[in-house]
Design a protein around this motif. Structure first.
Motif, PDB file in Angstrom:
ATOM      1  N   GLY A 185       0.828  -1.198   0.000  1.00  0.00           N
ATOM      2  CA  GLY A 185       0.000   0.000   0.000  1.00  0.00           C
ATOM      3  C   GLY A 185       0.860   1.245   0.000  1.00  0.00           C
ATOM      4  O   GLY A 185       2.088   1.181  -0.005  1.00  0.00           O
ATOM      5  N   ALA A 186       0.202   2.377  -0.009  1.00  0.00           N
ATOM      6  CA  ALA A 186       0.893   3.665   0.050  1.00  0.00           C
ATOM      7  C   ALA A 186       0.121   4.578   0.983  1.00  0.00           C
ATOM      8  O   ALA A 186      -1.089   4.429   1.165  1.00  0.00           O
ATOM      9  CB  ALA A 186       0.990   4.298  -1.336  1.00  0.00           C
ATOM     10  N   LEU A 187       0.817   5.517   1.589  1.00  0.00           N
ATOM     11  CA  LEU A 187       0.174   6.456   2.500  1.00  0.00           C
ATOM     12  C   LEU A 187       0.765   7.838   2.308  1.00  0.00           C
ATOM     13  O   LEU A 187       1.936   7.993   1.954  1.00  0.00           O
ATOM     14  CB  LEU A 187       0.344   6.001   3.950  1.00  0.00           C
ATOM     15  N   LEU A 188      -0.081   8.850   2.491  1.00  0.00           N
ATOM     16  CA  LEU A 188       0.389  10.228   2.400  1.00  0.00           C
ATOM     17  C   LEU A 188       1.179  10.565   3.652  1.00  0.00           C
ATOM     18  O   LEU A 188       0.776  10.220   4.762  1.00  0.00           O
ATOM     19  CB  LEU A 188      -0.793  11.183   2.263  1.00  0.00           C
ATOM     20  N   ALA A 189       2.303  11.226   3.476  1.00  0.00           N
ATOM     21  CA  ALA A 189       3.150  11.559   4.619  1.00  0.00           C
ATOM     22  C   ALA A 189       3.905  12.857   4.351  1.00  0.00           C
ATOM     23  O   ALA A 189       3.973  13.339   3.220  1.00  0.00           O
ATOM     24  CB  ALA A 189       4.134  10.427   4.898  1.00  0.00           C
ATOM     25  N   ASP A 190       4.470  13.408   5.419  1.00  0.00           N
ATOM     26  CA  ASP A 190       5.279  14.620   5.288  1.00  0.00           C
ATOM     27  C   ASP A 190       6.675  14.238   4.811  1.00  0.00           C
ATOM     28  O   ASP A 190       7.644  14.232   5.576  1.00  0.00           O
ATOM     29  CB  ASP A 190       5.372  15.346   6.639  1.00  0.00           C
ATOM     30  N   VAL A 191       6.783  13.879   3.541  1.00  0.00           N
ATOM     31  CA  VAL A 191       8.062  13.473   2.960  1.00  0.00           C
ATOM     32  C   VAL A 191       8.269  14.210   1.642  1.00  0.00           C
ATOM     33  O   VAL A 191       7.315  14.489   0.922  1.00  0.00           O
ATOM     34  CB  VAL A 191       8.109  11.954   2.719  1.00  0.00           C
ATOM     35  N   PRO A 192       9.524  14.535   1.311  1.00  0.00           N
ATOM     36  CA  PRO A 192       9.807  15.203   0.047  1.00  0.00           C
ATOM     37  C   PRO A 192       9.999  14.191  -1.080  1.00  0.00           C
ATOM     38  O   PRO A 192      10.505  13.080  -0.846  1.00  0.00           O
ATOM     39  CB  PRO A 192      11.115  15.952   0.339  1.00  0.00           C
ATOM     40  N   HIS A 193       9.599  14.563  -2.280  1.00  0.00           N
ATOM     41  CA  HIS A 193       9.747  13.657  -3.426  1.00  0.00           C
ATOM     42  C   HIS A 193      11.195  13.514  -3.867  1.00  0.00           C
ATOM     43  O   HIS A 193      11.514  12.636  -4.670  1.00  0.00           O
ATOM     44  CB  HIS A 193       8.916  14.172  -4.605  1.00  0.00           C
ATOM     45  N   THR A 194      12.067  14.365  -3.337  1.00  0.00           N
ATOM     46  CA  THR A 194      13.468  14.390  -3.747  1.00  0.00           C
ATOM     47  C   THR A 194      14.352  13.427  -2.962  1.00  0.00           C
ATOM     48  O   THR A 194      15.553  13.358  -3.208  1.00  0.00           O
ATOM     49  CB  THR A 194      14.030  15.813  -3.580  1.00  0.00           C
ATOM     50  N   ARG A 195      13.785  12.710  -2.014  1.00  0.00           N
ATOM     51  CA  ARG A 195      14.570  11.808  -1.184  1.00  0.00           C
ATOM     52  C   ARG A 195      14.111  10.363  -1.406  1.00  0.00           C
ATOM     53  O   ARG A 195      13.041  10.123  -1.963  1.00  0.00           O
ATOM     54  CB  ARG A 195      14.423  12.178   0.303  1.00  0.00           C
ATOM     55  N   PRO A 196      14.913   9.377  -0.973  1.00  0.00           N
ATOM     56  CA  PRO A 196      14.499   7.976  -1.109  1.00  0.00           C
ATOM     57  C   PRO A 196      13.162   7.726  -0.426  1.00  0.00           C
ATOM     58  O   PRO A 196      12.828   8.380   0.566  1.00  0.00           O
ATOM     59  CB  PRO A 196      15.635   7.206  -0.416  1.00  0.00           C
ATOM     60  N   VAL A 197      12.405   6.789  -0.962  1.00  0.00           N
ATOM     61  CA  VAL A 197      11.080   6.474  -0.412  1.00  0.00           C
ATOM     62  C   VAL A 197      11.221   5.662   0.870  1.00  0.00           C
ATOM     63  O   VAL A 197      11.918   4.641   0.899  1.00  0.00           O
ATOM     64  CB  VAL A 197      10.244   5.682  -1.431  1.00  0.00           C
ATOM     65  N   ASP A 198      10.563   6.105   1.926  1.00  0.00           N
ATOM     66  CA  ASP A 198      10.533   5.344   3.172  1.00  0.00           C
ATOM     67  C   ASP A 198       9.507   4.219   3.035  1.00  0.00           C
ATOM     68  O   ASP A 198       8.368   4.456   2.625  1.00  0.00           O
ATOM     69  CB  ASP A 198      10.144   6.239   4.356  1.00  0.00           C
TER      70      ASP A 198
END
Length: 206
Positions: free
Chosen positions: A20-33
């Motif tokens: 699945g995927a979830l919305l989070a406070d992450v930037p698109h410019t960094r590796p995916v957590d």
């Protein structure tokens, strides 16, 4: 859920992995957590995962995970964190990260060239859209700083709890309006799932 588990039984699947995927406070410019959880003691030790501690509303993935475990199938859930400012658009970058994590779990590999190309295009398009809005640019810059300074111990293991926490945080603060990314064709993850023969050849049981 019964149909999925019936197919799993028919294929002789030894375990079930939900994605699945979830919305989070992450930037698109960094590796995916990638966040993972399992209630199976053997998988906890082998994959270094924790059991889910979330209690509250859930989606179909949560229901399938519970039903699968109840049916005797060791179950693992992986969720990719995607930027909250790019909701709704397929994220080949998140799909690629999930594929890598599943391959590590199964001890196998698959060709991901198409996903890598799509990821580069996705990042380029989001870069261009972010650059068009000063507020979003500043927001992404702040997220990059937070991501770079975060400690691995700060990461929440439980994906559903993380998603619930994020929703509460959004309700308490103002965030830039979402940007829209063009969806080019079918989701890479869907394309992968619709190729059972290729997956079986790679050692994957679906």
């Amino acid at each position: 859920c019964r149909q999925v588990l019936t197919i799993a039984d028919a294929l002789g699947a030894s375990s079930v992995i939900t994605l699945g995927a979830l919305l989070a406070d992450v930037p698109h410019t960094r590796p995916v957590d990638i966040y993972g959880a399992t209630d199976d003691p053997v998988l906890m030790e082998r994959l270094d995962l924790s059991p889910s501690t979330y209690e509250g509303p859930t989606g179909i993935v949560g229901v399938l995970t519970t039903e699968s475990a109840a049916a005797g199938h060791p179950t693992t859930s992986y969720w990719a964190a995607v930027p909250s400012y790019v909701p709704g658009a397929p994220s080949p970058k998140a799909a690629l990260a999930l594929v890598h994590r599943v391959c590590e779990t199964l001890g196998t590999s698959v060709f991901v060239t198409d996903l890598e190309i799509a990821t580069a295009s996705y990042e380029r398009q989001v870069d261009e859209l972010v650059a068009e809005d000063e507020d979003t640019t500043a927001y992404v810059r702040d997220l990059e700083t937070e991501w770079d300074e975060a400690d691995d111990d700060d990461l929440e293991d439980d994906p559903e709890l993380l998603e619930h926490t994020f929703i509460k945080r959004v309700e308490l603060r103002v965030v830039p309006p979402p940007i829209r990314v063009k969806a080019g064709g079918a989701s890479p993850v869907a394309a992968l799932i619709l190729q059972p023969a290729a997956a079986a050849a790679a050692g994957c049981r679906m």
